[in-house]
Design a protein around this motif. Structure first.
Motif, short mmCIF file in Angstrom:
data_model
loop_
_atom_site.label_atom_id
_atom_site.label_comp_id
_atom_site.label_asym_id
_atom_site.label_seq_id
_atom_site.Cartn_x
_atom_site.Cartn_y
_atom_site.Cartn_z
N GLU A 14 0.84 -1.21 0.00
CA GLU A 14 0.00 0.00 0.00
C GLU A 14 0.87 1.26 0.00
OE1 GLU A 14 -2.63 0.08 3.38
OE2 GLU A 14 -4.15 1.24 2.32
N VAL A 15 1.91 1.25 0.85
CA VAL A 15 2.80 2.43 0.94
C VAL A 15 3.56 2.61 -0.37
CG1 VAL A 15 4.91 3.26 2.04
CG2 VAL A 15 3.04 2.42 3.45
N GLU A 16 4.05 1.49 -0.93
CA GLU A 16 4.78 1.61 -2.20
C GLU A 16 3.88 2.19 -3.29
OE1 GLU A 16 7.61 -2.09 -1.43
OE2 GLU A 16 6.87 -1.96 -3.52
N ASN A 17 2.63 1.78 -3.27
CA ASN A 17 1.68 2.29 -4.26
C ASN A 17 1.49 3.80 -4.10
OD1 ASN A 17 -0.44 2.59 -6.10
ND2 ASN A 17 -1.98 2.09 -4.52
N PHE A 18 1.32 4.26 -2.87
CA PHE A 18 1.17 5.72 -2.63
C PHE A 18 2.45 6.45 -3.03
CE2 PHE A 18 -2.75 4.86 -1.05
CZ PHE A 18 -2.87 4.48 0.28
N LEU A 19 3.61 5.89 -2.67
CA LEU A 19 4.88 6.58 -2.95
C LEU A 19 5.15 6.66 -4.45
CD1 LEU A 19 7.20 5.13 -0.15
CD2 LEU A 19 6.32 7.47 -0.32
N SER A 20 4.66 5.65 -5.19
CA SER A 20 4.96 5.61 -6.64
C SER A 20 4.39 6.83 -7.36
CB SER A 20 4.37 4.33 -7.25
OG SER A 20 2.93 4.41 -7.17
N ARG A 21 3.39 7.48 -6.73
CA ARG A 21 2.75 8.64 -7.39
C ARG A 21 3.48 9.95 -7.09
NH1 ARG A 21 -3.00 7.10 -4.83
NH2 ARG A 21 -2.92 4.85 -5.26
N LEU A 22 4.53 9.88 -6.24
CA LEU A 22 5.24 11.10 -5.83
C LEU A 22 6.54 11.24 -6.62
CD1 LEU A 22 4.76 10.72 -1.97
CD2 LEU A 22 3.26 11.88 -3.63
N SER A 23 7.01 12.48 -6.76
CA SER A 23 8.18 12.69 -7.63
C SER A 23 9.42 13.09 -6.84
CB SER A 23 7.86 13.78 -8.66
OG SER A 23 7.29 14.89 -7.99
N TYR A 24 9.70 12.36 -5.77
CA TYR A 24 10.92 12.60 -4.98
C TYR A 24 12.11 11.96 -5.68
CZ TYR A 24 9.94 7.79 -3.51
OH TYR A 24 9.67 6.45 -3.50
N ILE A 25 13.30 12.28 -5.20
CA ILE A 25 14.54 11.69 -5.75
C ILE A 25 14.58 10.24 -5.30
CG2 ILE A 25 17.07 11.85 -5.77
CD1 ILE A 25 16.67 14.85 -4.95
N ARG A 26 14.47 9.33 -6.26
CA ARG A 26 14.20 7.92 -5.95
C ARG A 26 15.24 7.32 -5.00
NH1 ARG A 26 9.71 9.13 -6.75
NH2 ARG A 26 8.03 7.68 -7.41
N SER A 27 16.49 7.77 -5.07
CA SER A 27 17.51 7.10 -4.22
C SER A 27 17.45 7.57 -2.78
CB SER A 27 18.90 7.43 -4.78
OG SER A 27 19.09 8.84 -4.68
N THR A 28 16.49 8.44 -2.44
CA THR A 28 16.54 9.02 -1.09
C THR A 28 15.44 8.48 -0.17
OG1 THR A 28 15.07 10.85 -1.66
CG2 THR A 28 17.45 11.18 -2.02
N LEU A 29 14.75 7.43 -0.62
CA LEU A 29 13.69 6.88 0.23
C LEU A 29 14.30 6.31 1.51
CD1 LEU A 29 10.89 5.77 0.97
CD2 LEU A 29 11.41 3.75 -0.43
N PHE A 30 13.76 6.76 2.65
CA PHE A 30 14.23 6.24 3.93
C PHE A 30 12.99 5.87 4.73
CE2 PHE A 30 17.98 5.75 6.52
CZ PHE A 30 17.47 5.64 7.80
N MET A 31 12.81 4.61 5.01
CA MET A 31 11.58 4.15 5.67
C MET A 31 11.93 3.31 6.89
SD MET A 31 8.16 2.61 4.02
CE MET A 31 9.00 1.65 2.80
N SER A 32 11.14 3.52 7.94
CA SER A 32 11.31 2.65 9.11
C SER A 32 9.92 2.36 9.68
CB SER A 32 12.19 3.31 10.15
OG SER A 32 11.44 4.28 10.85
N GLU A 33 9.88 1.44 10.61
CA GLU A 33 8.59 1.08 11.23
C GLU A 33 8.75 1.16 12.75
OE1 GLU A 33 6.71 -2.63 9.94
OE2 GLU A 33 6.14 -2.91 12.07
N VAL A 34 7.85 1.90 13.39
CA VAL A 34 7.95 2.08 14.85
C VAL A 34 6.56 1.93 15.47
CG1 VAL A 34 9.97 3.61 14.75
CG2 VAL A 34 7.67 4.59 14.61
N ALA A 35 6.53 1.81 16.76
CA ALA A 35 5.25 1.78 17.49
C ALA A 35 4.65 3.18 17.46
CB ALA A 35 5.47 1.34 18.92
#
Ligand SMILES: Cc1cc2nc3c(=O)[nH]c(=O)nc-3n(C[C@H](O)[C@H](O)[C@H](O)COP(=O)(O)OP(=O)(O)OC[C@H]3O[C@@H](n4cnc5c(N)ncnc54)[C@H](O)[C@@H]3O)c2cc1C
Ligand SMILES: Cc1ccn(-c2ncnc3[nH]cnc23)c1
Length: 506
Positions: A313-334
Motif C-alpha cells: 500500500e505504501v509503495e503504491n502511494f509513494l509511486s505517485r510522488l516525484s521525490y529523488i528515488r535514491s533518497t527513500l528512507f523508511m522505518s517502522e515504529v510503534a
C-alpha cells in the motif's frame, strides 16, 4: 543581592493583597519565583510576586475573584503556567501571580469509550500522559503537536498543530467542552452549545479570556504501528505539489510534514539523524551538491492484521510522488514512539547541554499562493549558513479550522506552517549566535511585510498594540470585545503583552 532585594520589593509592593489569608486548598509560594520567571525560549525573565500551587479549581477562582474585587487600581495580574514551553515570556508576569497549572489535583484522566470516545483531563495535564492513559483503551487523540511534553491549556491557547492537522484540524478543532475560570473569577462550562462565545474565544485565545481548568478531547482508535517515511526533493515546486496533493487526498498517509535542509557546504548533514529507526530501508548514499533540499516526512498508521499488506500500500502511494528515488528512507515504529519522536531529540540535546539554550523561534503561517515567493527569497537568499535547528514546512487545509475561534490564520484554503526552530549558542557572536538569528528573523519578517505575503505568526509575539492590531486585522474589534466581556480588568496572561493593565491615575 539584587535578586533578594527584588523579591523583598515584590513582597512589599504597595498593592500586595493579603493573598496568604485566602481560604485555599493549595498554597502560595513566595520563594520559587525564579523558576516561574523562565521558559523554553530562555530570553525573557519576568519575576512574579508569588506562585500559586492550586489543588482545586476553586483555588484558582478564589484567587482571581480576590484580585477582581480589588478593582482596576490593583496592579496584580495572573499568568497560568502550563509546562512553561513558551518562547517569549507568554506564561510569565512581572510582579504578578503565576498559577502552576500542573499542581491541579482532582479527577484523574477519565477515558470514555463508545461510538464517539473522548477523554476528560485537567487543563494542566501533559499530552504525553493523555496518550499513555488513552492507549490503555486502544484509543488516542486525533490531532497532535510534534512534541508531547506540553499541557492541554498551553496548546489549546495557541492551536496545537502537527502533521495530522490537514485531516483532523489543529487540536482546538478536536475539543468538545471546556471548564474555564474567567478574569472575573467565574467558573464556567462551555462548548458549541453552551456559552459558545466563551468556548470559541478561549480556543486559540492566547490565555486572554480564561484559564482552562478541564477539557474534553475527542479520541479515535489508536493504530499499533507506523510506517515512518522520509524522501528528498531538490525541486521546491515538485515538493509542494506532492504535499498539496497528499493533503487533498482521502486515503493516503495519516501524517504529512516536511523539513528544509539548507546546506551550502554540500555535505549532507545527517538529515536522518533524528530519525530514530530500528530497521530502516537504507537510502543509498545520496550526494548533495550544496543545493537546498526539501524533505517530505510521511507516516502511515496500521494494525498488526495488515502487516503484509502495508508495504504494498505504501509503495503504491509513494509511486505517485516525484521525490529523488535514491533518497527513500523508511522505518517502522510503534505509534507512541512516532508521536513522542521529538522527545528523542530532547534527550540527545540535553545530554549535550544544548536544550536549555536561547530559542529564538519564528513560526509563520503562509498562504499557498505566496509560498514560492517566500521560499525563493528566504531559503534562496536570506538563510545563508546551515540552519541552527529544524525548519519545518507543511501545508494544512483551512476548512479544518473553525473561524469562530480566536486563532489568526491566513485567508486562503491551503496555508503552510513554516517553523524556524533555532537554538542559539550562548555567548556566540557567529552565525549560530542569538543576535545573528534575531537579525535573520527580522529580515524574514520584513520581507513578508514589504512583499505583502499575507503571512501571520503562529505562537505570535509582538510588543506594541499597533502590531497586535495588525496581527488580528479585521478581527481585532471582536478580540477586544471578548476581552472586555471575560477579563475586563486585563488580569489574565499579561505575558502575551496584548493588553496592558490600565491602572488609572489615583
Ligand atoms: C520543543 C517544542 C516543540 C513544539 N512543537 C509544537 C508543535 O509541533 N505544534 C504546536 O502547535 N506547538 C508546538 N510548540 C509550541 C507549544 O505548543 C506552545 O509553546 C505551548 O504554549 C506550550 O505549552 P505549555 O504547556 O508549555 O504552555 P505555557 O508556556 O506554560 O503557556 C503558554 C501560554 O498559554 C497560557 N496558558 C497556559 N496554561 C493555560 C491554561 N490552562 N488556560 C489558559 N491559558 C493557559 C499561558 O499563560 C501562556 O500565555 C512546541 C514547543 C516546544 C518547546
Ligand atoms: C528544540 C527542538 C529539537 C528538535 N525539535 C523539533 N524537531 C522536529 N520537529 C519539531 N517540531 C517541533 N519541535 C521540533 C525541537
Amino acid at each position: 543581592f539584587v535578586s533578594c532585594v527584588t523579591i523583598k520589593l515584590n513582597l512589599c509592593s504597595p498593592n500586595t493583597p493579603s493573598l496568604n489569608t485566602l481560604p485555599l486548598d493549595g498554597h502560595f509560594n513566595f520563594h520559587e519565583v525564579h523558576h516561574a520567571a523562565r521558559d523554553f525560549g530562555n530570553r525573557y525573565q519576568f519575576l512574579p510576586m508569588a506562585v500559586l500551587h492550586p489543588k482545586t479549581v476553586s483555588d484558582i477562582a478564589t484567587t482571581i475573584k480576590h484580585i477582581w474585587d480589588m478593582g482596576p487600581h490593583s496592579e496584580l495580574t495572573v499568568a497560568a503556567r502550563g509546562h512553561g514551553h513558551s518562547l517569549q515570556g507568554q506564561a510569565q508576569t512581572q510582579r504578578g501571580v503565576v498559577i502552576n497549572m500542573e499542581s491541579l489535583e482532582g479527577p484523574e484522566i477519565q477515558v470514555y469509550t463508545g461510538s464517539s470516545p473522548y477523554v476528560d483531563v485537567s487543563g494542566g495535564e501533559l499530552w504525553i500522559n493523555i496518550l499513555h492513559e488513552s492507549l490503555k483503551y486502544g484509543l488516542a487523540p486525533k490531532s497532535w503537536t510534534d512534541y508531547l511534553h506540553l499541557t492541554i491549556g498551553g496548546t489549546l491557547s495557541n492551536a496545537g498543530i502537527s502533521g495530522q492537522a490537514f485531516r483532523h484540524g489543529p487540536q482546538i478543532s478536536n475539543v468538545h467542552q471546556l471548564e474555564v475560570v474567567t478574569g472575573k473569577g467565574e467558573v464556567i462550562n462551555c462548548s458549541e452549545k453552551q456559552n459558545e462565545d466563551l468556548f470559541h474565544s478561549v480556543l486559540g485565545g492566547l490565555g486572554q479570556f480564561g484559564i482552562i481548568t478541564r477539557a474534553r478531547i475527542s479520541l479515535e482508535a489508536a493504530p499499533a504501528r507506523v510506517k515512518w517515511i522520509r524522501v528528498l526533493y531538490s525541486d521546491f515546486a515538485a515538493f509542494t505539489q506532492d504535499q498539496e496533493h497528499l493533503i487533498s487526498s482521502e486515503n493516503t498517509f495519516d501524517y504529512v510534514e516536511g523539513f528544509v535542509i539548507i546546506n551550502r557546504t554540500g555535505l549532507l548533514n545527517n538529515w536522518r539523524s533524528s530519525f530514530n529507526s530500528k530497521d530502516p530501508v537504507q537510502a543509498s548514499q545520496f550526494k548533495s551538491d550544496g543545493r537546498t533540499l526539501f524533505c517530505l516526512e510521511l507516516a502511515k498508521y496500521f494494525n498488526l492484521d495488515k502487516t503484509d499488506l502495508i508495504n504494498e500500500e505504501v509503495e503504491n502511494f509513494l509511486s505517485r510522488l516525484s521525490y529523488i528515488r535514491s533518497t527513500l528512507f523508511m522505518s517502522e515504529v510503534a505509534y507512541i514512539d512516532f508521536l513522542d519522536r521529538v522527545h528523542v531529540s530532547e534527550i540527545k540535546l540535553r545530554s549535550k547541554d544544548l536544550w536549555d539554550v536561547p530559542h529564538p523561534w519564528l513560526n509563520l503561517l503562509i498562504p499557498k499562493s505566496k509560498i514560492h515567493t517566500f521560499a525563493e527569497e528566504v531559503f534562496g537568499s536570506i538563510l545563508t549558513a546551515t540552519s541552527n535547528g529544524p525548519i519545518l514546512i507543511y501545508p494544512v487545509n483551512r476548512s479544518r479550522w473553525d473561524n469562530r475561534t480566536s486563532v489568526v490564520i491566513p485567508e486562503e484554503h491551503i496555508f503552510y506552517l513554516v517553523a524556524f526552530l533555532t537554538s542559539a549558542v550562548p555567548s556566540s557572536t557567529g552565525t549560530d549566535g542569538l543576535e545573528h538569528i534575531l537579525t535573520q528573523n527580522k529580515r524574514i519578517l520584513e520581507f513578508c511585510e514589504t512583499a505583502h505575503l499575507g503571512v501571520k505568526q503562529y505562537l505570535p509575539h509582538y510588543t506594541t498594540k499597533k502590531e497586535w492590531q495588525a496581527h488580528f486585522g479585521p478581527r481585532w474589534e471582536a478580540f477586544v470585545q471578548r476581552k472586555s466581556a471575560y477579563d475586563p480588568l486585563a488580569i489574565l496572561a499579561p505575558g502575551q503583552r496584548i493588553f496592558q493593565k490600565a491602572i488609572p491615575f489615583s
